[in-house]
Design an enzyme around this catalytic site. Sequence first.
Site, PDB file in Angstrom:
ATOM      1  CE  LYS A  47      14.693   0.137  12.239  1.00 25.02           C
ATOM      2  NZ  LYS A  47      15.540   1.070  13.027  1.00 25.02           N
TER       3      LYS A  47
ATOM      4  N   GLY B 122      13.970   6.775   8.808  1.00 23.65           N
ATOM      5  CA  GLY B 122      14.993   7.093   7.819  1.00 23.65           C
ATOM      6  C   GLY B 122      15.905   5.910   7.605  1.00 23.65           C
ATOM      7  CG  HIS B 123      15.088   2.374   6.768  1.00 19.56           C
ATOM      8  ND1 HIS B 123      14.044   1.500   6.547  1.00 19.56           N
ATOM      9  CD2 HIS B 123      15.182   2.515   8.103  1.00 19.56           C
ATOM     10  CE1 HIS B 123      13.526   1.136   7.713  1.00 19.56           C
ATOM     11  NE2 HIS B 123      14.204   1.743   8.661  1.00 19.56           N
TER      12      HIS B 123
ATOM     13  CG  ASP C  13      18.448   6.644  14.361  1.00 15.92           C
ATOM     14  OD1 ASP C  13      17.850   6.873  13.296  1.00 15.92           O
ATOM     15  OD2 ASP C  13      18.244   7.272  15.415  1.00 15.92           O
TER      16      ASP C  13
ATOM     17  CD  GLN D 168       9.846   5.138  14.014  1.00 13.36           C
ATOM     18  OE1 GLN D 168       8.890   4.373  13.982  1.00 13.36           O
ATOM     19  NE2 GLN D 168      10.096   5.969  13.024  1.00 13.36           N
TER      20      GLN D 168
END
Length: 435
Positions: free
Chosen positions: A17, A41-42, A14, A226
């Site tokens: 990225k 999750g991006h 988180d 991650q």
Amino acid sequence: MAKNIVVVGSQWGDEGKGKIVDWLTGHAKGVVRFQGGHNAGHTLVIGEKVYQLNLVPAGIVHEGVSCYIGNGVVLDICHLLDEIDRLERAGIEVRSRLKISPGCPIILPYHAELDRAREAARSSDQRIGTTGKGIGPAYEDKVARRAIHVYDLFYPDILAEKLKANVDYHNFVLVQYLGAKAVDGEKILAQVLRDAESIKPLVTDVSEALHAINRAGGNLLFEGAQGALLDIDHGTYPFVTSSNCVAGQAASGTGIGPGMLHYILGIVKAYCTRVGGGPFPSELDIETEGQPGFQMSHKGQEVGVVTGRKRRCGWFDVPALKRSIQINGITGLCITKLDVLDGLSELKICTAYEFKNKTIDLLPVGAENVAECRPIFETLPGWRETTKGVTTETALPRAALDYLARIEALCEVPVDVISTGPERAETLLRRHPFD
């Protein structure tokens, strides 16, 4: 001459990225995801539009850039198709630009059922904090040599045989060991065969495609999911993810040689966060208003994109970052969310740990050892000015520059990029990774 960059999370995930991959994509011919699954999750903020991605590489919002999902990714086809549909409804062309490796193992419904049943069976202090999306069980099948891969979709008769054997095996575990319900193998097979027709046109030899871009002089950008401290081999085991999150996985997870990886950009927040269980030496109170951790949590909007859970927050941890630098071979750092610290009267940096009656400056191996670490802090002055959206060093407060300089000195790696907000333009560049 082509230059290839790997972007890795260098804390517990988180770190932001997605924004940095998007920002760098303008210099790349191809963007490649090399590990993990749809547990990633991006979030991308492009003007007034917000895109949330799980499997599709963050470079997809740039027109004309090819995007690839490498063999190191475990693929939930239903989720991928939904994600593609969402993006295309938002006006982004995906299907003509996204290519998938035939070597990707497929996540199937029994993987998610196993994931959730196992987590429910653990005591509260032993829960990993898994997303329950079947990532771990899918990687288990890969290692056990019973995985169903994307290339199996082209051989439906063999696929049916493999699937039946897997359903029988996993139903036994679900029912007899975990006390859960069995899954319907026929229903799963029908769904897979339907989805196969949509996914087949996207399948290509990703390894060959990347080598072709490289031979033609095009830059490649490798996108990790991650964070390195959640790596299955090098993280705070067992409170880790199920894949290798380190930069070296960019090679084996896509089918290129490590000699093609030229620069490793480590993404770190200006503080630390962690989702789920596991030790966190520099952790702060995020519930009490007026405390630094409360500001990090609320101003930083520290809620998981995938899980919706609050992220735990803490001071910047140098020994943890040193471990990440070591296992990734990081060339330069990108500090994100610097603006979240605006207004704090003082800042702390964890410079070392007290561990088994001695002082150490490197995160130890294994969750049990990390749980015994007590942080040793160094205090620096904070700043009252805003850093939100700042794009030049001269506009940064003196205390912010001192904070960044101290991180550089302690970690012995340059801070090449600073993110001062979620927008693409809210980026301060010191040295461009592609130069």
